[in-house]
Design an enzyme around this catalytic site. Structure first.
Site, PDB file in Angstrom:
ATOM      1  N   HIS A 178     -14.374 -44.526 -19.545  1.00 56.74           N
ATOM      2  CA  HIS A 178     -15.472 -44.113 -18.656  1.00 56.74           C
ATOM      3  C   HIS A 178     -16.004 -45.342 -17.927  1.00 56.74           C
ATOM      4  O   HIS A 178     -16.867 -46.063 -18.424  1.00 56.74           O
ATOM      5  CB  HIS A 178     -16.585 -43.445 -19.465  1.00 56.74           C
ATOM      6  CG  HIS A 178     -17.600 -42.725 -18.633  1.00 56.74           C
ATOM      7  ND1 HIS A 178     -17.859 -41.384 -18.765  1.00 56.74           N
ATOM      8  CD2 HIS A 178     -18.414 -43.159 -17.645  1.00 56.74           C
ATOM      9  CE1 HIS A 178     -18.795 -41.017 -17.899  1.00 56.74           C
ATOM     10  NE2 HIS A 178     -19.153 -42.093 -17.205  1.00 56.74           N
ATOM     11  N   HIS A 186     -16.849 -46.487 -13.704  1.00 57.94           N
ATOM     12  CA  HIS A 186     -16.894 -46.076 -12.289  1.00 57.94           C
ATOM     13  C   HIS A 186     -16.491 -47.246 -11.399  1.00 57.94           C
ATOM     14  O   HIS A 186     -17.068 -48.329 -11.494  1.00 57.94           O
ATOM     15  CB  HIS A 186     -18.297 -45.610 -11.923  1.00 57.94           C
ATOM     16  CG  HIS A 186     -18.691 -44.319 -12.572  1.00 57.94           C
ATOM     17  ND1 HIS A 186     -18.553 -43.104 -11.956  1.00 57.94           N
ATOM     18  CD2 HIS A 186     -19.217 -44.061 -13.802  1.00 57.94           C
ATOM     19  CE1 HIS A 186     -18.985 -42.141 -12.765  1.00 57.94           C
ATOM     20  NE2 HIS A 186     -19.390 -42.694 -13.895  1.00 57.94           N
ATOM     21  N   ASP A 211     -17.015 -47.710  -8.211  1.00 55.93           N
ATOM     22  CA  ASP A 211     -18.098 -48.163  -7.341  1.00 55.93           C
ATOM     23  C   ASP A 211     -19.269 -48.731  -8.135  1.00 55.93           C
ATOM     24  O   ASP A 211     -20.219 -49.252  -7.540  1.00 55.93           O
ATOM     25  CB  ASP A 211     -18.573 -47.041  -6.414  1.00 55.93           C
ATOM     26  CG  ASP A 211     -18.885 -45.748  -7.148  1.00 55.93           C
ATOM     27  OD1 ASP A 211     -18.477 -45.611  -8.309  1.00 55.93           O
ATOM     28  OD2 ASP A 211     -19.523 -44.860  -6.546  1.00 55.93           O
ATOM     29  N   GLY A 271     -22.835 -37.149 -10.990  1.00 59.94           N
ATOM     30  CA  GLY A 271     -24.050 -37.000 -10.207  1.00 59.94           C
ATOM     31  C   GLY A 271     -25.167 -36.447 -11.078  1.00 59.94           C
ATOM     32  O   GLY A 271     -24.996 -36.225 -12.275  1.00 59.94           O
ATOM     33  N   HIS A 331     -19.125 -35.050 -16.875  1.00 61.95           N
ATOM     34  CA  HIS A 331     -20.385 -35.677 -17.228  1.00 61.95           C
ATOM     35  C   HIS A 331     -21.313 -34.591 -17.771  1.00 61.95           C
ATOM     36  O   HIS A 331     -21.661 -33.650 -17.052  1.00 61.95           O
ATOM     37  CB  HIS A 331     -21.035 -36.308 -15.999  1.00 61.95           C
ATOM     38  CG  HIS A 331     -20.543 -37.672 -15.658  1.00 61.95           C
ATOM     39  ND1 HIS A 331     -19.296 -37.901 -15.132  1.00 61.95           N
ATOM     40  CD2 HIS A 331     -21.140 -38.890 -15.763  1.00 61.95           C
ATOM     41  CE1 HIS A 331     -19.151 -39.206 -14.917  1.00 61.95           C
ATOM     42  NE2 HIS A 331     -20.245 -39.824 -15.304  1.00 61.95           N
ATOM     43  N   GLU A 359     -26.074 -36.166 -20.710  1.00 63.19           N
ATOM     44  CA  GLU A 359     -26.617 -37.502 -20.473  1.00 63.19           C
ATOM     45  C   GLU A 359     -28.101 -37.354 -20.169  1.00 63.19           C
ATOM     46  O   GLU A 359     -28.950 -37.602 -21.022  1.00 63.19           O
ATOM     47  CB  GLU A 359     -25.885 -38.187 -19.318  1.00 63.19           C
ATOM     48  CG  GLU A 359     -26.411 -39.588 -19.013  1.00 63.19           C
ATOM     49  CD  GLU A 359     -25.744 -40.223 -17.798  1.00 63.19           C
ATOM     50  OE1 GLU A 359     -25.915 -41.430 -17.625  1.00 63.19           O
ATOM     51  OE2 GLU A 359     -25.075 -39.513 -17.021  1.00 63.19           O
ATOM     52  N   ASP A 382     -19.405 -47.566 -18.336  1.00 66.06           N
ATOM     53  CA  ASP A 382     -20.025 -46.759 -17.287  1.00 66.06           C
ATOM     54  C   ASP A 382     -20.024 -47.526 -15.963  1.00 66.06           C
ATOM     55  O   ASP A 382     -19.138 -47.330 -15.129  1.00 66.06           O
ATOM     56  CB  ASP A 382     -21.434 -46.328 -17.678  1.00 66.06           C
ATOM     57  CG  ASP A 382     -21.899 -45.099 -16.912  1.00 66.06           C
ATOM     58  OD1 ASP A 382     -21.073 -44.460 -16.218  1.00 66.06           O
ATOM     59  OD2 ASP A 382     -23.095 -44.744 -17.006  1.00 66.06           O
TER      60      ASP A 382
END
Length: 368
Positions: free
Chosen positions: A24, A26, A28, A185, A212, A215, A304
């Protein structure tokens, strides 16, 4: 070579040298601050700081709000500079190089292709540019003696309506470096059930996907991700703790959903530092990962967003060692959990476990 059975506390150097598996992360959320600075002028994008140290500090401080929504706003800057094939290739290559330097031997890195179209690229061109960057990064890592395998997960934004389109993209590119699908998101108000068409399509195509869930939102999002959508893994899943009661005697009682998640060995992609930043956990020491590990859940450790959290796999694992007193054997357990849970074909997973992870930990254990 002996198994790492010692309970001695591993040093930071040992943790850094230990092989790691990352599920996991990202794309970006992992840019180097200097890269954001380098690319921003060409993208015509203004930044909140004009040197790498200050910019890195701004990202981390802004992400420490305790709010997932505010945390997500920090992505505006890296996404703005990732709108050309050249920039995407550079970011992807540097991602692989940074992970390899940190001892990661296998990673699945996710991003949302739909967020990189403002410069005129097609979805296919985005995927191919990232794939080219990953390939270049793997080659550079091999040349430096730090071999790594990195694959793509394609993400759809849960507040948009392109999930079926992104799911079809996953299937088209699944033999070209894309291993699975994700939605990401803000969770509140955007349940995974809005994207059932995409998940049903992926299931018909025998494709892998993670969601996701659990969370910022609670047990209903986990239940929907598993029972309505059929998720293979849970992104974060930290709120599964809400279905576990610990009595005065310290004995834990699992509710029906928590029992199901544990019994089915559904992997939890846990990201401790990020969870503290977004308010999903009060501190690393109070993070549910400790109890969930003790109870035998399929727990994995992840970064993350390395930029926003100022973190790495080494930092995440050192934080757990300091908070819970984990040994090399515990870190090995987390790592094998993650490799077992990867979307890579079974024989390739087994090869990495048997020929990379176990031998390296055996050497570290013998040296500790």
């Amino acid at each position: 070579m002996s198994e790492p059975t010692t309970r001695a506390t591993p040093t930071r150097d040992q943790v850094h040298r230990a092989p790691k598996v990352l599920l996991h992360d990202h794309l970006d959320g992992g840019l180097r601050p200097q890269t954001v600075l380098d690319l921003a002028p060409g993208a015509g994008h203004a930044l909140p700081a004009d040197d790498a140290e200050s910019l890195g500090r701004w990202f981390e401080e802004s992400a420490n709000s305790g709010s997932l929504e505010r945390y997500l706003e920090t992505f505006d800057h890296p996404v703005a500079v990732m709108q050309s094939a050249e920039n995407l290739r550079r970011v992807a290559q540097e991602c692989v190089e940074d992970l390899a330097e940190d001892g990661v031997v296998y990673a699945e890195v996710r991003y949302a292709p739909e967020q990189h179209l403002e410069g005129g690229l097609s979805l296919e061109q985005v995927v191919e540019a990232v794939g080219a960057g990953f390939a270049a990064g793997e080659e550079a890592a091999r040349a430096s003696g730090e071999p790594i395998i990195v694959r793509q997960l394609l993400t759809a934004m849960r507040h948009q309506a392109r999930s079926r389109e992104i799911a079809e993209l996953v299937v088209r590119y699944r033999d070209r470096g894309v291993l699975g699908f994700d939605i990401a998101g803000a969770e509140a108000g955007f349940p995974p059930t809005r994207h059932l068409d995409a998940f049903e399509y992926l299931q018909r195509e025998n494709a892998h996907f993670t969601i996701h869930a659990g969370e910022a939102f609670g047990l209903p999002s986990i239940w929907q991700a598993i029972q309505w959508c059929g998720a293979d893994r849970l992104g974060h899943g930290v709120r599964i703790i809400d279905d576990i009661t610990v009595g005065p005697d310290g004995k834990a009682t699992l509710g029906r959903l928590a029992s199901y998640v544990r019994d089915k060995r559904i992997p939890l992609e846990m990201c401790p530092r990020s969870n503290v930043q977004t308010g999903a956990a009060a501190s690393i020491a109070e993070h549910p990962i400790g109890l969930l590990k003790d109870l035998g859940f399929r727990v994995t450790v992840n970064t993350d967003n390395r930029l926003m959290s100022g973190t790495s796999m080494t930092e995440e694992m050192v934080g757990l060692v300091e908070a819970f007193g984990y040994s090399l054997a515990d870190l090995r357990w987390f790592t094998i959990n993650a490799m077992k849970s990867a979307f890579l074909p079974f024989d390739e997973r087994l090869k990495i476990i048997d020929h990379v992870i176990k031998p390296a930990y055996a050497v570290l254990g013998a040296m500790s």
